[in-house]
Design a protein around this motif. Structure first.
Motif, PDB file in Angstrom:
ATOM      1  N   GLU A 308       0.983  -1.315  -0.030  1.00 24.82           N
ATOM      2  CA  GLU A 308      -0.064   0.128  -0.076  1.00 24.82           C
ATOM      3  C   GLU A 308       0.629   1.417  -0.658  1.00 24.82           C
ATOM      4  OE1 GLU A 308      -3.280   2.334   3.008  1.00 24.82           O
ATOM      5  OE2 GLU A 308      -3.026  -0.070   3.181  1.00 24.82           O
ATOM      6  N   ASN A 309       1.839   1.260   0.784  1.00 25.01           N
ATOM      7  CA  ASN A 309       3.435   2.248   0.862  1.00 25.01           C
ATOM      8  C   ASN A 309       2.778   2.804  -0.644  1.00 25.01           C
ATOM      9  OD1 ASN A 309       2.354   2.698   3.251  1.00 25.01           O
ATOM     10  ND2 ASN A 309       3.941   1.758   4.128  1.00 25.01           N
ATOM     11  N   LEU A 310       4.045   1.479  -1.273  1.00 25.00           N
ATOM     12  CA  LEU A 310       4.373   2.074  -2.385  1.00 25.00           C
ATOM     13  C   LEU A 310       3.316   1.989  -3.180  1.00 25.00           C
ATOM     14  CD1 LEU A 310       6.800  -2.204  -3.049  1.00 25.00           C
ATOM     15  CD2 LEU A 310       7.185   0.271  -2.986  1.00 25.00           C
ATOM     16  N   LEU A 311       2.027   1.904  -3.241  1.00 23.74           N
ATOM     17  CA  LEU A 311       1.023   2.284  -4.253  1.00 23.74           C
ATOM     18  C   LEU A 311       0.756   3.819  -3.726  1.00 23.74           C
ATOM     19  CD1 LEU A 311      -1.101  -0.347  -4.450  1.00 23.74           C
ATOM     20  CD2 LEU A 311      -0.358  -0.083  -6.244  1.00 23.74           C
ATOM     21  N   LEU A 312       0.925   4.195  -2.931  1.00 17.18           N
ATOM     22  CA  LEU A 312       1.112   5.940  -2.287  1.00 17.18           C
ATOM     23  C   LEU A 312       2.040   6.836  -2.994  1.00 17.18           C
ATOM     24  CD1 LEU A 312       0.005   5.287   0.683  1.00 17.18           C
ATOM     25  CD2 LEU A 312      -1.784   6.314  -0.894  1.00 17.18           C
ATOM     26  N   ILE A 313       3.462   5.829  -3.399  1.00 17.12           N
ATOM     27  CA  ILE A 313       4.660   6.622  -4.211  1.00 17.12           C
ATOM     28  C   ILE A 313       4.726   7.060  -5.461  1.00 17.12           C
ATOM     29  CG2 ILE A 313       5.944   6.513  -1.478  1.00 17.12           C
ATOM     30  CD1 ILE A 313       7.140   4.373  -2.541  1.00 17.12           C
ATOM     31  N   GLY A 314       3.423   6.139  -5.408  1.00 17.98           N
ATOM     32  CA  GLY A 314       3.765   6.522  -7.078  1.00 17.98           C
ATOM     33  C   GLY A 314       3.833   5.027  -7.886  1.00 17.98           C
ATOM     34  N   TYR A 315       3.751   4.304  -7.089  1.00 15.28           N
ATOM     35  CA  TYR A 315       4.269   2.219  -8.156  1.00 15.28           C
ATOM     36  C   TYR A 315       2.117   2.477  -8.437  1.00 15.28           C
ATOM     37  CZ  TYR A 315       8.750   1.137  -6.889  1.00 15.28           C
ATOM     38  OH  TYR A 315       9.831   0.988  -6.512  1.00 15.28           O
ATOM     39  N   SER A 316       2.780   1.827  -9.865  1.00 17.76           N
ATOM     40  CA  SER A 316       0.997   1.533 -10.245  1.00 17.76           C
ATOM     41  C   SER A 316       0.740   0.480 -10.272  1.00 17.76           C
ATOM     42  CB  SER A 316       1.185   1.641 -11.579  1.00 17.76           C
ATOM     43  OG  SER A 316       1.552   1.013 -11.939  1.00 17.76           O
ATOM     44  N   PRO A 317      -0.361  -0.102  -9.869  1.00 18.74           N
ATOM     45  CA  PRO A 317      -0.853  -1.710  -9.815  1.00 18.74           C
ATOM     46  C   PRO A 317      -0.706  -2.884 -10.453  1.00 18.74           C
ATOM     47  CG  PRO A 317      -3.305  -0.051  -9.692  1.00 18.74           C
ATOM     48  CD  PRO A 317      -1.486   0.694 -10.047  1.00 18.74           C
ATOM     49  N   SER A 318      -0.386  -2.453 -11.591  1.00 19.89           N
ATOM     50  CA  SER A 318       0.698  -3.525 -12.712  1.00 19.89           C
ATOM     51  C   SER A 318       1.937  -3.899 -12.483  1.00 19.89           C
ATOM     52  CB  SER A 318      -0.186  -3.297 -13.921  1.00 19.89           C
ATOM     53  OG  SER A 318       0.880  -2.092 -14.402  1.00 19.89           O
ATOM     54  N   ARG A 319       2.782  -2.544 -11.686  1.00 22.21           N
ATOM     55  CA  ARG A 319       4.128  -2.999 -11.528  1.00 22.21           C
ATOM     56  C   ARG A 319       4.001  -3.076  -9.752  1.00 22.21           C
ATOM     57  NH1 ARG A 319       7.587   2.132 -11.692  1.00 22.21           N
ATOM     58  NH2 ARG A 319       9.784   0.740 -11.937  1.00 22.21           N
ATOM     59  N   VAL A 320       3.352  -3.023  -8.992  1.00 25.41           N
ATOM     60  CA  VAL A 320       3.386  -4.331  -8.134  1.00 25.41           C
ATOM     61  C   VAL A 320       3.375  -5.497  -8.525  1.00 25.41           C
ATOM     62  CG1 VAL A 320       2.093  -4.365  -5.190  1.00 25.41           C
ATOM     63  CG2 VAL A 320       2.893  -1.773  -6.713  1.00 25.41           C
ATOM     64  N   ALA A 321       2.199  -5.616  -9.478  1.00 26.12           N
ATOM     65  CA  ALA A 321       1.203  -7.143  -9.420  1.00 26.12           C
ATOM     66  C   ALA A 321       2.301  -7.900  -9.726  1.00 26.12           C
ATOM     67  CB  ALA A 321      -0.087  -6.958 -10.179  1.00 26.12           C
ATOM     68  N   TRP A 322       3.305  -7.468 -10.785  1.00 26.98           N
ATOM     69  CA  TRP A 322       4.264  -7.687 -11.721  1.00 26.98           C
ATOM     70  C   TRP A 322       4.637  -8.948 -11.116  1.00 26.98           C
ATOM     71  CZ3 TRP A 322       4.632 -10.188 -15.927  1.00 26.98           C
ATOM     72  CH2 TRP A 322       6.055 -10.322 -16.734  1.00 26.98           C
ATOM     73  N   PRO A 323       5.733  -9.057  -9.983  1.00 25.90           N
ATOM     74  CA  PRO A 323       6.368  -9.745  -9.797  1.00 25.90           C
ATOM     75  C   PRO A 323       6.057 -11.505  -9.141  1.00 25.90           C
ATOM     76  CG  PRO A 323       6.984  -7.702  -8.827  1.00 25.90           C
ATOM     77  CD  PRO A 323       5.852  -7.400  -9.383  1.00 25.90           C
ATOM     78  N   TYR A 324       4.473 -10.554  -8.928  1.00 26.04           N
ATOM     79  CA  TYR A 324       3.922 -11.968  -8.269  1.00 26.04           C
ATOM     80  C   TYR A 324       3.744 -12.596  -9.288  1.00 26.04           C
ATOM     81  CZ  TYR A 324       3.766  -9.279  -4.000  1.00 26.04           C
ATOM     82  OH  TYR A 324       4.451  -8.542  -2.741  1.00 26.04           O
ATOM     83  N   GLN A 325       3.434 -12.000 -10.316  1.00 28.27           N
ATOM     84  CA  GLN A 325       3.215 -12.487 -11.707  1.00 28.27           C
ATOM     85  C   GLN A 325       3.120 -13.340 -12.520  1.00 28.27           C
ATOM     86  OE1 GLN A 325       0.928  -9.275 -14.085  1.00 28.27           O
ATOM     87  NE2 GLN A 325      -0.583  -9.520 -12.967  1.00 28.27           N
ATOM     88  N   LEU A 326       5.002 -12.733 -11.977  1.00 30.81           N
ATOM     89  CA  LEU A 326       6.182 -13.170 -13.381  1.00 30.81           C
ATOM     90  C   LEU A 326       6.403 -14.424 -12.053  1.00 30.81           C
ATOM     91  CD1 LEU A 326       8.323 -12.980 -15.546  1.00 30.81           C
ATOM     92  CD2 LEU A 326       9.733 -11.929 -13.820  1.00 30.81           C
ATOM     93  N   LEU A 327       6.279 -15.230 -11.039  1.00 26.91           N
ATOM     94  CA  LEU A 327       6.882 -15.997  -9.910  1.00 26.91           C
ATOM     95  C   LEU A 327       5.797 -17.551 -10.557  1.00 26.91           C
ATOM     96  CD1 LEU A 327       7.447 -17.081  -7.549  1.00 26.91           C
ATOM     97  CD2 LEU A 327       6.155 -16.360  -6.403  1.00 26.91           C
ATOM     98  N   THR A 328       4.377 -16.605 -10.151  1.00 26.70           N
ATOM     99  CA  THR A 328       3.446 -17.964 -10.890  1.00 26.70           C
ATOM    100  C   THR A 328       3.528 -18.097 -12.154  1.00 26.70           C
ATOM    101  OG1 THR A 328       1.870 -16.336 -11.609  1.00 26.70           O
ATOM    102  CG2 THR A 328       1.605 -16.650  -8.841  1.00 26.70           C
ATOM    103  N   LEU A 329       4.090 -17.504 -13.696  1.00 26.62           N
ATOM    104  CA  LEU A 329       4.353 -17.620 -14.416  1.00 26.62           C
ATOM    105  C   LEU A 329       5.274 -19.045 -14.576  1.00 26.62           C
ATOM    106  CD1 LEU A 329       2.928 -14.982 -16.675  1.00 26.62           C
ATOM    107  CD2 LEU A 329       2.368 -16.534 -16.847  1.00 26.62           C
ATOM    108  N   GLY A 330       6.624 -18.228 -13.949  1.00 27.24           N
ATOM    109  CA  GLY A 330       7.586 -18.888 -13.732  1.00 27.24           C
ATOM    110  C   GLY A 330       7.076 -20.673 -13.632  1.00 27.24           C
ATOM    111  N   LEU A 331       6.741 -20.688 -11.921  1.00 31.19           N
ATOM    112  CA  LEU A 331       6.593 -21.784 -11.830  1.00 31.19           C
ATOM    113  C   LEU A 331       5.701 -22.970 -12.877  1.00 31.19           C
ATOM    114  CD1 LEU A 331       5.542 -21.403  -7.698  1.00 31.19           C
ATOM    115  CD2 LEU A 331       7.281 -22.350  -8.458  1.00 31.19           C
ATOM    116  N   ASN A 332       4.398 -22.194 -13.129  1.00 28.53           N
ATOM    117  CA  ASN A 332       3.944 -22.947 -13.962  1.00 28.53           C
ATOM    118  C   ASN A 332       4.321 -23.474 -15.492  1.00 28.53           C
ATOM    119  OD1 ASN A 332       1.522 -22.341 -12.711  1.00 28.53           O
ATOM    120  ND2 ASN A 332       0.970 -20.722 -14.336  1.00 28.53           N
TER     121      ASN A 332
END
Length: 400
Positions: A308-332
């Motif tokens: 939430e702090n990252l989002l408040l300082i200007g990170y977009s939701p897509s940039r915040v979600a990307w590492p988690y998405q990349l982790l699942t894609l890699g595992l799959n």
């Protein structure tokens, strides 16, 4: 982005993600291996009968003492055909049409000293029951060439009986298919000469099969004109394991040629077993997906305040979600690659066994199985990405 990765690594549970990977791998292997095994094993039942559609049963009447002595009573009457067609287990029914004229054929290969001449017979079935190249399996009035499908046991009798005892060369199906037959037809004071071309061999049909269009025309041209009732029927059933089929045949005195009803039961049970195995694999995959979703939810929830702090300082939701998405894609992706490797190892083992038991088996490729694996990977990954995006969206809304 590095900051997000640092946050992610702080609360990663190796045990949870290992559990997901193993469960997903087991489910994926079961699904792919079950489908591929069915594809490989089913060719044992269908490879030599590629021109016959589906799993049809050839039905005949039992030959009794009276019919054997008189030559009558072995044909199906219209009422019997209609009754069989109305049975609940019947999908479709076709009739064998016999030739109403005399047929003789000669075949020779002078270069190796082989010359045959024999009386023979023709039969046909509706074209809907024959799955063959339409450019070869057709006849139009006036054609001199007649496509023919022979019983495979005719060739076996020549190769392992006649040729072996006479010291003649054995002939393969490809060689026989290149030989032209001289066909002579006689009936009602008329005669005709035609060329026959063998386009296939059958284990299922103990008859010499020609296109129905030719036999319809030839019966009119050379036949007596009398109504000929079929002595054999070709039947497609909904379920070969249906007890009503055996009971009905027993009550009516009907038989099936070469126990094809038993073979149909084998194929049916094979489909059921493979279906159950694949259903178990799908269930395991769904449970693994649930484990992954739970792990991602817990991981995101543990980091929710920092995210939430990252989002408040200007990170977009897509940039915040990307590492988690990349982790699942890699595992799959790891699961998919490992599943293909295990599939190839196991398949190599059982294919060697099948080829030892069935030397003539035709083993196909794994293209369809690879496609199924890729589709599963895309579906599971899409669901993972969607769920992660929704969870990050909830945090984004909460910060407001």
């Amino acid at each position: 982005m590095k900051l997000v990765w640092k946050l992610l690594r702080q609360h990663i549970s190796i045990g949870q993600f290992t559990g997901f990977t193993m469960a997903n791998l087991i489910g994926m292997v079961i699904i792919l291996l079950g489908f591929q095994f069915y594809q490989d094993v089913s060719s044992i039942f269908s490879s030599k009968e590629s021109f016959m559609k589906k799993d049809y049963i050839v039905v005949t009447k039992q030959v009794g003492a009276v019919s054997a002595l008189t030559g009558k009573g072995n044909s199906f009457a219209p009422a019997e055909i209609e009754a069989l067609e109305k049975q609940p287990f019947t999908r479709s029914l076709g009739q064998f049409l016999p030739a109403d004229f005399s047929v003789s054929a000669s075949m020779g290969m002078k270069n190796i000293g082989i010359q045959f001449s024999t009386e023979m017979f023709f039969e046909s079935v509706p074209d809907d029951y024959v799955d063959y190249n339409s450019s070869q399996w057709n006849y139009r009035e006036g054609d001199e060439l007649i496509p023919i499908i022979l019983p495979r046991n005719y060739l076996n009798l020549y190769n392992f009986g006649y040729a072996q005892t006479r010291g003649l060369p054995k002939l393969s199906e490809n060689v026989i298919s290149m030989i032209s037959l001289d066909i002579s037809i006689r009936g009602q004071g008329k005669s005709g000469h035609y060329q026959g071309k063998i386009v296939g061999f059958s284990n299922r049909l103990n008859t010499i099969l020609v296109p129905k269009a030719f036999l319809d025309w030839a019966n009119k041209e050379y036949g007596s004109g009398e109504k000929v009732y079929p002595s054999r029927l070709i039947l497609e059933v909904s379920n070969p394991t249906d007890d009503r089929i055996a009971k009905y045949f027993q009550d009516k005195g009907y038989e099936t040629e070469d126990d094809k009803l038993e073979q149909g039961k084998t194929i049916w049970f094979l489909k059921i077993v493979v279906g159950i195995v694949m259903a178990v694999g799908i269930l395991i995959t769904v449970l693994a997906l649930y484990i992954l979703m739970l792990s991602i939810y817990l991981l995101v929830e543990k980091n929710s305040a920092k995210l939430e702090n990252l989002l408040l300082i200007g990170y977009s939701p897509s940039r915040v979600a990307w590492p988690y998405q990349l982790l699942t894609l890699g595992l799959n992706a790891i699961v998919l690659v490992l599943a293909f490797i295990i599939l190839m190892i196991v398949r190599k083992y059982y294919v060697e066994m099948l080829e030892a038991l069935y030397p003539d088996i035709i083993i196909g490729g794994i293209g369809k199985t690879v496609l199924i694996g890729i589709v599963l990977f895309i579906m599971v990954s899409f669901m993972n990405v969607l769920v992660i995006r929704q969870k990050i969206a909830v945090i984004w809304e909460r910060k407001d």
